[in-house]
Design a protein around this motif. Structure first.
Motif, PDB file in Angstrom:
ATOM      1  N   GLY A  56       0.812  -1.213   0.000  1.00 37.13           N
ATOM      2  CA  GLY A  56       0.000   0.000   0.000  1.00 37.13           C
ATOM      3  C   GLY A  56       0.844   1.261   0.000  1.00 37.13           C
ATOM      4  N   PRO A  68      -3.985   4.800   5.575  1.00 36.09           N
ATOM      5  CA  PRO A  68      -4.818   4.368   6.715  1.00 36.09           C
ATOM      6  C   PRO A  68      -5.793   3.254   6.370  1.00 36.09           C
ATOM      7  CG  PRO A  68      -5.674   6.405   5.820  1.00 36.09           C
ATOM      8  CD  PRO A  68      -4.424   6.101   5.039  1.00 36.09           C
ATOM      9  N   PHE A  69      -5.264   2.041   6.256  1.00 36.05           N
ATOM     10  CA  PHE A  69      -6.133   0.894   6.035  1.00 36.05           C
ATOM     11  C   PHE A  69      -5.480  -0.333   6.645  1.00 36.05           C
ATOM     12  CE2 PHE A  69      -3.026  -0.015   2.863  1.00 36.05           C
ATOM     13  CZ  PHE A  69      -3.144  -1.359   2.532  1.00 36.05           C
ATOM     14  N   GLU A  70      -6.241  -1.374   6.825  1.00 33.79           N
ATOM     15  CA  GLU A  70      -5.717  -2.661   7.264  1.00 33.79           C
ATOM     16  C   GLU A  70      -6.634  -3.756   6.749  1.00 33.79           C
ATOM     17  OE1 GLU A  70      -5.602  -2.672  11.491  1.00 33.79           O
ATOM     18  OE2 GLU A  70      -7.766  -2.585  11.733  1.00 33.79           O
ATOM     19  N   ILE A  71      -6.142  -4.982   6.754  1.00 35.01           N
ATOM     20  CA  ILE A  71      -6.983  -6.090   6.305  1.00 35.01           C
ATOM     21  C   ILE A  71      -7.566  -6.812   7.517  1.00 35.01           C
ATOM     22  CG2 ILE A  71      -5.725  -6.426   4.156  1.00 35.01           C
ATOM     23  CD1 ILE A  71      -4.342  -8.827   5.454  1.00 35.01           C
ATOM     24  N   THR A  72      -8.757  -7.343   7.341  1.00 35.59           N
ATOM     25  CA  THR A  72      -9.378  -8.193   8.356  1.00 35.59           C
ATOM     26  C   THR A  72      -9.787  -9.497   7.697  1.00 35.59           C
ATOM     27  OG1 THR A  72     -11.553  -7.222   7.936  1.00 35.59           O
ATOM     28  CG2 THR A  72     -10.229  -6.244   9.702  1.00 35.59           C
TER      29      THR A  72
END
Length: 368
Positions: A56, A68-72
Motif C-alpha cells: 500500500g 490508513p487501512f488494514e486487512i481483516t
C-alpha cells in the motif's frame, strides 16, 4: 543489480508457506510464537498485514504517514486460509515492487522517514522470515531460510550490523534480538535501517547500501542509472571503502557514501560522502567526484553544501575537512563555494606529520 526485490519477496513468502501449510492443522491460537507476546495465529496474520501495508505504501506513495487501512479476515477463516492470505499479500507486494519506479520513496518511520522499493521489499522479506521463525519456534518446528535471502536482507536494511558470512541466518536472528552470536552481546532493542536521502534543488543524495557498494566496487551500477561516463573511478573507490567498513562492523549509513541523482531525469551523476564517522574531536573528512559529462554545472557545490549542513547540524560534529590536490583548481572552487576555507599552514604541516598527508594535498575546512 537487476532484482530490486520482487523475486526475493516471493522467495521469502514461499519459504513461509512451506513451513506453515503442513502445520495448518495444529492449534495456532493456544501457542505463543517464540519470544513474542502474540500467539502463532496472530503472528501469521501480522505477516500478511505487514506485506499488504508495504504494498500500500508503494502504491499510494504517501510521504508523511501510513496509508490508513488494514486487512481483516472473515469469520471462520482457518489456518490454511491464513497461509493463502500471506501468499496473496506477498504477491501484491512483489508486484508493487516490480512496478514502482526506482526514484519513488514513501513514508516509513525508521530511521529516516522514508524507503524506496528495495527497502520495502527487504522489510517484507524480513517480516516473513523472522515471524515464520517465531511461529516455528512456538510449534517446535525446524526452520532455516536460504542463506542468500538472509544476506540480501542484511546488506540492505542492516548496514550497521557486522556480517558473519558463514552464518547469515544466525546474524539476522541476533540483529533482531532473537538469538546469540559468539563474541557479541545479546540485543534487547533493535531497528532496521533504510537508506538516508538528502534533497537539494536539483538533486537527491541517495545513501548507498552495502549491497549497492559491493556492486559498484565490482564494476556494476549499484542499482542506479548513470549518465555517460559514470560512475567515475573515485565513486568506485569510495564504494570499496563502504564495503570494508561494513565487513568490519564500522559502517554507519549517515556517515557513508551518497550517489548524486538528478531530479529531472533520475540519472546518477556522481558520488559524495565521508571517509568515516567523526573522530573524538568531532571532525569528519568529506570527498566527492562527478562523471565528466556532469561537471561545470554546479552539482558538486550543491551536493556538498547540503551534505555539510546535514552533518554540521549534528551535536557531535564540530568540523568538516577535505584534502584537495593543489593542482585541482575546479575542486578548489567547489569547496570554496560550499563554505570551506583553506586551513593555516601550521595546521597543514601538523596534518602531514601526524596523518602522513601527501605534500601535493591542501586542507580545507568548514566549522559548525
Amino acid at each position: 543489480m537487476t532484482d530490486m526485490g520482487g523475486d526475493r519477496v516471493e522467495e521469502a513468502v514461499a519459504s513461509c508457506a512451506a513451513l506453515l501449510r503442513p502445520a495448518a492443522g495444529r492449534d495456532w491460537d493456544g501457542v505463543r510464537a517464540g519470544r513474542l507476546e502474540w500467539d502463532c495465529r496472530r503472528t501469521a496474520e501480522h505477516i500478511a498485514g505487514d506485506l499488504i501495508a508495504y504494498a500500500g505504501q508503494l502504491a499510494g506513495r504517501p510521504t508523511t504517514a501510513w496509508v490508513p487501512f488494514e486487512i481483516t479476515l472473515d469469520d471462520g477463516t482457518g489456518n490454511a486460509d491464513v497461509v493463502d492470505v500471506i501468499e496473496a499479500t506477498g504477491g501484491l507486494l512483489a508486484a508493487a515492487v516490480r512496478t514502482t519506479p526506482r526514484e519513488v520513496r514513501a513514508f516509513h518511520p525508521y530511521p529516516f522517514r522514508s524507503a524506496n522499493r528495495e527497502g520495502f521489499a527487504a522489510m517484507g522479506v524480513a517480516e516473513a522470515l523472522l515471524h515464520t521463525h517465531d511461529i516455528a519456534e512456538g510449534l517446535g518446528l525446524p526452520y532455516s531460510p536460504p542463506d542468500e535471502l538472509c544476506t540480501w536482507v542484511l546488506t540492505r536494511i542492516f548496514p550497521h550490523v557486522r556480517p558473519e558470512p558463514e552464518a547469515p541466518w544466525s546474524t539476522l536472528l541476533w540483529a533482531t534480538g532473537r538469538g546469540d552470536l559468539p563474541g557479541r552481546e545479546p540485543l534487547t532493542e533493535w531497528r532496521w535501517n533504510n537508506n538516508l536521502v538528502i534533497d537539494t534543488e536539483r538533486l537527491t543524495l541517495q545513501g548507498v547500501t552495502p549491497a549497492a557498494a559491493a556492486d559498484l566496487r565490482a564494476g556494476g551500477t549499484g542499482g542506479f542509472e548513470w549518465i555517460e561516463g559514470g560512475p567515475f573511478e573515485g565513486t568506485r573507490d569510495a564504494a570499496g571503502m563502504i564495503v570494508s567498513a561494513y565487513e568490519e562492523g564500522a559502517h554507519r549509513p549517515e556517515w557513508g557514501m551518497f550517489v548524486l541523482v538528478r531530479r529531472e531525469d533520475g540519472r546518477a551523476v556522481g558520488g559524495i560522502g565521508f571517509h568515516g564517522v567523526p573522530d573524538e574531536e568531532g571532525r569528519a573528512e568529506v570527498g566527492y567526484d562527478l562523471a565528466e559529462d556532469a561537471r561545470g554545472r554546479g552539482y558538486a557545490t550543491e551536493a556538498l553544501r547540503a551534505l555539510s549542513e546535514q552533518a554540521l547540524a549534528q551535536d557531535d560534529v564540530k568540523l568538516l575537512f577535505a584534502a584537495i590536490d593543489r593542482e585541482n583548481a575546479p575542486s578548489q572552487r567547489v569547496i570554496a563555494r560550499a563554505g570551506f576555507t583553506r586551513v593555516s599552514e601550521d595546521l597543514e604541516k601538523a596534518a602531514r606529520e601526524l596523518h602522513d598527508l601527501d605534500e601535493s594535498l591542501r586542507l580545507y575546512a568548514r566549522e559548525a
